[in-house]
Motif scaffolding. Structure first.
Motif, PDB file in Angstrom:
ATOM      1  N   UNK A 167       0.859  -1.193   0.000  1.00 27.46           N
ATOM      2  CA  UNK A 167       0.000   0.000   0.000  1.00 27.46           C
ATOM      3  C   UNK A 167       0.886   1.230   0.000  1.00 27.46           C
ATOM      4  N   UNK A 168       0.710   2.075  -1.009  1.00 28.49           N
ATOM      5  CA  UNK A 168       1.453   3.331  -1.142  1.00 28.49           C
ATOM      6  C   UNK A 168       0.466   4.476  -1.257  1.00 28.49           C
ATOM      7  N   UNK A 169       0.785   5.579  -0.608  1.00 24.77           N
ATOM      8  CA  UNK A 169      -0.034   6.773  -0.748  1.00 24.77           C
ATOM      9  C   UNK A 169       0.842   7.897  -1.262  1.00 24.77           C
ATOM     10  N   UNK A 170       0.359   8.584  -2.280  1.00 27.86           N
ATOM     11  CA  UNK A 170       1.102   9.701  -2.838  1.00 27.86           C
ATOM     12  C   UNK A 170       0.167  10.617  -3.606  1.00 27.86           C
ATOM     13  N   UNK A 171       0.757  11.436  -4.442  1.00 30.03           N
ATOM     14  CA  UNK A 171      -0.011  12.405  -5.227  1.00 30.03           C
ATOM     15  C   UNK A 171       0.420  12.331  -6.683  1.00 30.03           C
ATOM     16  N   UNK A 172      -0.557  12.441  -7.570  1.00 38.69           N
ATOM     17  CA  UNK A 172      -0.296  12.565  -9.001  1.00 38.69           C
ATOM     18  C   UNK A 172      -0.857  13.904  -9.460  1.00 38.69           C
ATOM     19  N   UNK A 173      -0.422  14.335 -10.628  1.00 36.66           N
ATOM     20  CA  UNK A 173      -1.075  15.455 -11.300  1.00 36.66           C
ATOM     21  C   UNK A 173      -1.250  15.096 -12.758  1.00 36.66           C
ATOM     22  N   UNK A 174      -2.239  15.721 -13.387  1.00 35.83           N
ATOM     23  CA  UNK A 174      -2.485  15.476 -14.807  1.00 35.83           C
ATOM     24  C   UNK A 174      -1.268  15.948 -15.593  1.00 35.83           C
ATOM     25  N   UNK A 227      -0.737  17.219 -18.281  1.00 40.18           N
ATOM     26  CA  UNK A 227      -0.841  18.506 -18.977  1.00 40.18           C
ATOM     27  C   UNK A 227      -1.373  19.624 -18.079  1.00 40.18           C
ATOM     28  N   UNK A 228      -1.479  19.385 -16.757  1.00 40.21           N
ATOM     29  CA  UNK A 228      -1.989  20.428 -15.872  1.00 40.21           C
ATOM     30  C   UNK A 228      -1.544  20.180 -14.429  1.00 40.21           C
ATOM     31  N   UNK A 229      -0.453  20.813 -14.020  1.00 41.89           N
ATOM     32  CA  UNK A 229       0.056  20.642 -12.657  1.00 41.89           C
ATOM     33  C   UNK A 229      -0.895  21.202 -11.610  1.00 41.89           C
ATOM     34  N   UNK A 230      -1.853  22.010 -12.019  1.00 48.05           N
ATOM     35  CA  UNK A 230      -2.816  22.599 -11.099  1.00 48.05           C
ATOM     36  C   UNK A 230      -3.933  21.653 -10.700  1.00 48.05           C
ATOM     37  N   UNK A 231      -3.836  20.388 -11.111  1.00 50.14           N
ATOM     38  CA  UNK A 231      -4.875  19.409 -10.786  1.00 50.14           C
ATOM     39  C   UNK A 231      -4.260  18.211 -10.049  1.00 50.14           C
ATOM     40  N   UNK A 232      -3.879  18.397  -8.784  1.00 57.91           N
ATOM     41  CA  UNK A 232      -3.321  17.276  -8.018  1.00 57.91           C
ATOM     42  C   UNK A 232      -4.413  16.316  -7.549  1.00 57.91           C
ATOM     43  N   UNK A 233      -4.056  15.047  -7.459  1.00 56.91           N
ATOM     44  CA  UNK A 233      -4.984  14.018  -6.991  1.00 56.91           C
ATOM     45  C   UNK A 233      -4.243  13.118  -6.006  1.00 56.91           C
ATOM     46  N   UNK A 234      -4.802  12.945  -4.816  1.00 57.82           N
ATOM     47  CA  UNK A 234      -4.239  11.986  -3.873  1.00 57.82           C
ATOM     48  C   UNK A 234      -4.550  10.585  -4.379  1.00 57.82           C
ATOM     49  N   UNK A 235      -3.551   9.728  -4.360  1.00 59.36           N
ATOM     50  CA  UNK A 235      -3.688   8.398  -4.947  1.00 59.36           C
ATOM     51  C   UNK A 235      -3.316   7.322  -3.932  1.00 59.36           C
ATOM     52  N   UNK A 236      -4.258   6.426  -3.677  1.00 58.31           N
ATOM     53  CA  UNK A 236      -4.043   5.282  -2.797  1.00 58.31           C
ATOM     54  C   UNK A 236      -3.754   4.074  -3.694  1.00 58.31           C
ATOM     55  N   UNK A 237      -2.506   3.635  -3.701  1.00 61.64           N
ATOM     56  CA  UNK A 237      -2.065   2.535  -4.555  1.00 61.64           C
ATOM     57  C   UNK A 237      -2.097   1.219  -3.779  1.00 61.64           C
ATOM     58  N   UNK A 238      -2.629   0.202  -4.408  1.00 65.43           N
ATOM     59  CA  UNK A 238      -2.562  -1.162  -3.870  1.00 65.43           C
ATOM     60  C   UNK A 238      -1.853  -1.983  -4.941  1.00 65.43           C
ATOM     61  N   UNK A 239      -0.665  -2.490  -4.600  1.00 62.88           N
ATOM     62  CA  UNK A 239       0.241  -3.035  -5.609  1.00 62.88           C
ATOM     63  C   UNK A 239       0.646  -4.470  -5.316  1.00 62.88           C
ATOM     64  N   UNK A 240       1.060  -5.128  -6.367  1.00 63.21           N
ATOM     65  CA  UNK A 240       1.682  -6.432  -6.258  1.00 63.21           C
ATOM     66  C   UNK A 240       3.010  -6.389  -6.999  1.00 63.21           C
ATOM     67  N   UNK A 241       3.973  -7.119  -6.480  1.00 61.13           N
ATOM     68  CA  UNK A 241       5.302  -7.214  -7.082  1.00 61.13           C
ATOM     69  C   UNK A 241       5.247  -8.379  -8.057  1.00 61.13           C
ATOM     70  N   UNK A 242       4.935  -8.087  -9.325  1.00 61.42           N
ATOM     71  CA  UNK A 242       4.716  -9.137 -10.315  1.00 61.42           C
ATOM     72  C   UNK A 242       6.011  -9.872 -10.657  1.00 61.42           C
TER      73      UNK A 242
END
Length: 195
Positions: free
Chosen positions: A7-14, A16-31
């Protein structure tokens, strides 16, 4: 879903638009040793909405990509060493080891639901997202709110990771820093192999 053990938590932005940040909750597997695959939600509770996916690859794999593919990927060097990327609920020492291994990786992220616009459904086409690369790019109030909600400390994370070398991102990553970036558009094409 049982394989999604990271489980990772971070932020992304579009891209083409740094003014649109989104908090992102990642649930990952090490393939594989060189590849994680993550599903991204807007929260970490039962009402969370699936908003995207991220593939995370090693620097070794990234270096093998052609130039036109590299522009779709962002580096994790800043996110990991700055403390912005967090692993809530994990002991600091374990988290620091994980961040050391993620510091040289690259992510290709597509969000399919533009929740920051208030969309009630996943309207439109997938949007390429990017990650932050230096201090001052993300509103500190968003970081503070995330830290309160998840009981993490970005500043403590940064101090704990101070001995992680900050890798220089490989050529072609973080394409948005050049001032333009790829993004999807819709266009109509003939249907092939209709029956």
């Amino acid at each position: 879903m049982n394989a999604m053990n990271l489980y990772l938590n971070g932020f992304h932005f579009y891209a083409d638009d740094m003014g649109r940040p989104v908090e992102a909750h990642h649930f990952c597997t090490h393939l594989t040793e060189d590849l994680h695959q993550c599903i991204i939600f807007d929260a970490n509770n039962e009402q969370a909405r699936l908003i995207g996916i991220e593939y995370i690859i090693s620097e070794r794999l990234f270096e093998q990509l052609p130039d036109d593919e590299r522009q779709l990927w962002h580096s994790h060097a800043y996110e990991t060493t700055s403390g912005l990327l967090a692993m809530p609920g994990i002991p600091d020492a374990v988290e620091t080891v994980a961040m050391r291994s993620l510091a040289t990786t690259y992510g290709k992220t597509w969000h399919t639901w533009q929740i920051d616009r208030g969309d009630t459904l996943p309207f439109g086409i997938p949007q390429l997202m990017m990650g932050y690369t230096r201090d001052g790019q993300l509103d500190p109030s968003l970081i503070a709110e995330r830290d309160r909600n998840l009981r993490v400390s970005t500043s403590d994370n940064r101090r704990a990771r101070a001995d992680i070398p900050v890798p220089t991102p490989a050529r072609g990553a973080n394409a948005w820093e050049r001032g333009d970036t790829p993004q999807l558009t819709v266009h109509h094409v003939p249907t092939q192999n209709r029956r």
